[in-house]
Design a protein around this motif. Structure first.
Motif, PDB file in Angstrom:
ATOM      1  N   TRP A  96      -0.577   4.187   5.017  1.00 33.68           N
ATOM      2  CA  TRP A  96      -1.723   5.083   4.829  1.00 33.68           C
ATOM      3  C   TRP A  96      -1.451   6.033   3.654  1.00 33.68           C
ATOM      4  O   TRP A  96      -2.320   6.221   2.801  1.00 33.68           O
TER       5      TRP A  96
ATOM      6  N   TRP B 270      -3.594   6.238   0.275  1.00 30.54           N
ATOM      7  CA  TRP B 270      -4.256   7.503  -0.060  1.00 30.54           C
ATOM      8  C   TRP B 270      -3.873   7.967  -1.465  1.00 30.54           C
ATOM      9  O   TRP B 270      -4.730   8.303  -2.276  1.00 30.54           O
TER      10      TRP B 270
ATOM     11  N   TRP C  92      -7.705   3.215   2.681  1.00 29.01           N
ATOM     12  CA  TRP C  92      -7.199   4.324   3.485  1.00 29.01           C
ATOM     13  C   TRP C  92      -8.072   4.653   4.691  1.00 29.01           C
ATOM     14  O   TRP C  92      -7.529   5.065   5.724  1.00 29.01           O
TER      15      TRP C  92
END
Length: 178
Positions: A119, A123, A140
């Motif tokens: 993640w 991101w 994400w």
């Protein structure tokens, strides 16, 4: 009403809300697939990105609905064995059920632990799938759903384990006559 019961009801509303979002996503997928089929048949033109959106949506749906599925006792597990064991030996049966829930907590913790770095990378690197110029979708949000759904399911497993241990304790006290 006790604080524990209020928190459990509040958490139940949250996981049922996640489940509802997952159901809405299923509906959106159906509409998108039907629109793609119609567009291909009538206009000889596909809707770009349907495959990518479907692959992301399926993962999101699983994690949006997993905690509610567990909460409402619809998760596939060895219920036939455990329920019979709870009936014949309530203390041991509830303890065994709690042990299974602890295994679920561990599995969810590993999912969250393994997903968090992915993640963070998605991101910070603005990771996406799709074909640039046609349709790109960031990854994400789905990884966020995995983190939320995995955490919610782990919490639900914890609630189940605590309830099973409380039931085992009650049955143990009843058996001992106190």
């Amino acid at each position: 009403m006790s604080n524990t019961r209020m928190m459990n009801e509040w958490f139940g509303r949250v996981v049922d809300g996640l489940n509802a979002v997952g159901s809405l996503l299923i509906f959106a997928m159906m509409v998108l697939v039907c629109a793609d089929v119609a567009s291909r048949s009538l206009l000889n033109q596909p809707i770009y990105g349907v495959t990518e959106l479907m692959s992301l949506s399926i993962v999101a749906i699983v994690f949006l609905q997993m905690a509610s599925t567990l909460r409402h006792r619809r998760m596939a597990k060895a219920d036939i064995f455990i329920e019979k064991y709870i009936t014949t030996s309530p203390v041991a049966g509830h303890v065994l059920s709690a042990v299974f829930s602890l295994g679920g907590i561990l599995a969810c913790a590993l999912i969250v632990y393994g997903t968090y770095p992915l993640w963070a990378q998605a991101w910070h690197a603005n990771e996406y799938i799709g074909v640039q110029g046609l349709l790109t979708v960031p990854t994400w949000p789905v990884k966020t759903v995995i983190l939320i759904g995995g955490s919610a399911t782990g919490i639900q497993y914890l609630i189940d384990a605590l309830q099973d241990l409380a039931s085992a304790s009650v049955h143990y006290k009843e058996r001992k006559g106190g």
